[in-house]
Structure formats: C-alpha cells, structure tokens
Design an enzyme around this catalytic site. Sequence first.
Site, PDB file in Angstrom:
ATOM      1  N   ASN A 112      23.494   1.760 -28.387  1.00 15.86           N
ATOM      2  CA  ASN A 112      23.104   0.941 -27.236  1.00 15.86           C
ATOM      3  C   ASN A 112      21.627   1.070 -26.891  1.00 15.86           C
ATOM      4  O   ASN A 112      21.225   0.838 -25.749  1.00 15.86           O
ATOM      5  CB  ASN A 112      23.962   1.286 -26.011  1.00 15.86           C
ATOM      6  CG  ASN A 112      25.442   1.124 -26.290  1.00 15.86           C
ATOM      7  OD1 ASN A 112      25.856   0.129 -26.885  1.00 15.86           O
ATOM      8  ND2 ASN A 112      26.248   2.099 -25.880  1.00 15.86           N
ATOM      9  N   ARG A 113      20.835   1.461 -27.870  1.00 15.85           N
ATOM     10  CA  ARG A 113      19.389   1.610 -27.704  1.00 15.85           C
ATOM     11  C   ARG A 113      19.016   2.682 -26.670  1.00 15.85           C
ATOM     12  O   ARG A 113      17.901   2.727 -26.165  1.00 15.85           O
ATOM     13  CB  ARG A 113      18.727   0.287 -27.305  1.00 15.85           C
ATOM     14  CG  ARG A 113      18.824  -0.809 -28.372  1.00 15.85           C
ATOM     15  CD  ARG A 113      18.162  -0.362 -29.653  1.00 15.85           C
ATOM     16  NE  ARG A 113      18.025  -1.430 -30.623  1.00 15.85           N
ATOM     17  CZ  ARG A 113      18.903  -1.716 -31.578  1.00 15.85           C
ATOM     18  NH1 ARG A 113      20.022  -0.995 -31.666  1.00 15.85           N
ATOM     19  NH2 ARG A 113      18.693  -2.689 -32.435  1.00 15.85           N
TER      20      ARG A 113
END
Length: 233
Positions: free
Chosen positions: A211-212
């Site tokens: 999810n970065r």
Amino acid sequence: MRVPHADDAQAHARAHAGTPNLDPAAMRARYRAAGLSESALAPEPYGQFTRWFEDAAASGLHEPNAMVLSTADADGRPSSRTVLLKQYDEGGFVFFTNYGSRKGTEIAANPHVSLLFPWHGIARQVIVSGRAARIGRDETAAYFRTRPHGSQLGAWASEQSSRVATREELDRMYEELAVRYPEGADIPAPPQWGGFRVVAEAVEFWQGRENRLHDRLRFVHADGDWTVERLCP
C-alpha cells in the site's frame, strides 16, 4: 528536398495503430508485507549497509555495487551518473574516477554529494548524503594494481567527460597504450585518476511495503553519534 505532407503523418499513425503505448501510470509493483523495524537495525549505518549489501549480492542482482552518484556544481546545478562502489568501511564509501571528469570538477567545487543504491529487485534502496574527498595516492595505486589490464589502459586513454572527435580516435589512443604497456607490464596509476571517499552524514534505508506505506529509517550523524529517525513514506 521533399516537403513532408500531412498524409505522411496519417500514414505513420496508421502503420503504428497496432502498437500499444506503454502507460507508466499503469505500471505497478507489489511490495511485501514484511518491513524494517528500528529494533532490527545495526547500531550504525555501515553495519546495516553490510547486511543489506550481502542480501543484494545473494539475491543475484546485477552489479549490486552500482550506485547513482549525484553532484552539483558551484551554482547548484545537479548532475547524476552511475558509478561502482569499490571499497567501504566505517570511514566511508569509495569510488574511482578521473579527477578532471564532470563529477570530479563538481566535487572540487562542491563536496556535498548523494549516493543511491537502487536495489529494485529486492524492493530496497540505500541513500547516502555526505561529503566527498580524495583518498591518498598510495591507496589509489594499490587499488589500480588490482584492475584488469584493459581497465588500466582505459584509465590512461580516456580523459573522461572531455570531447573526442571520433570513436576511432579513442580506440587509436588505447591501441597505442596497449603497445607501450603489453599484458603483464607494470602500469602506473594516471596522475589525473584516483579515488573519492564519501563520508556519510546521513544514511537512509528504504524498504518497500504494501500500500505504498514503505519503511524509511534514516541514520543521522551529529555530535559524534548516530541517531535513527523514521520518515513518512
């Protein structure tokens, strides 16, 4: 001379209609769930670098010692290029180059540099901020003797970053040196060629996460000690 016609552009477009355009925005990589915690770090950045460098080499990455060196001239205009790490210890990271090259002259004017190890295959980066300084000639000569014969000749043949008229001219200079210094000859290190040591002031260890929400832990050197800070991704 024939003047291009509008029909030419249409024909070119039709010929390439079946070729899909690459969309950089659609290129997405999956990162792993496991990350990097403060408790897992080595006490200082060189020890942590050793751990990750060994992981990068063991993973089969091509040239894990390749690093992007960024410099800036006296007016602050930046430039970047890939160089190879050849030595490192608690004193810093060492690479070799022609001192008259663009990077060499920029370091002479502004010693503040950045190093980036882009280990994309294992979703890791190491980013070093520090100051570069020339190493001693004895240290340079010792390393130069370990280089392959062709690389030694290349250091003499190329006035790095200077203009050369043709490839043939560069090859001619190399061949002349090969005659002068055949295989097995003792070739001295060129006076304009040598090493730089980058003494780290900050070293960031970047680990890709899902999810970065990447892990970014940065060692910062101040008052003789290293402290660690976590950065938002």
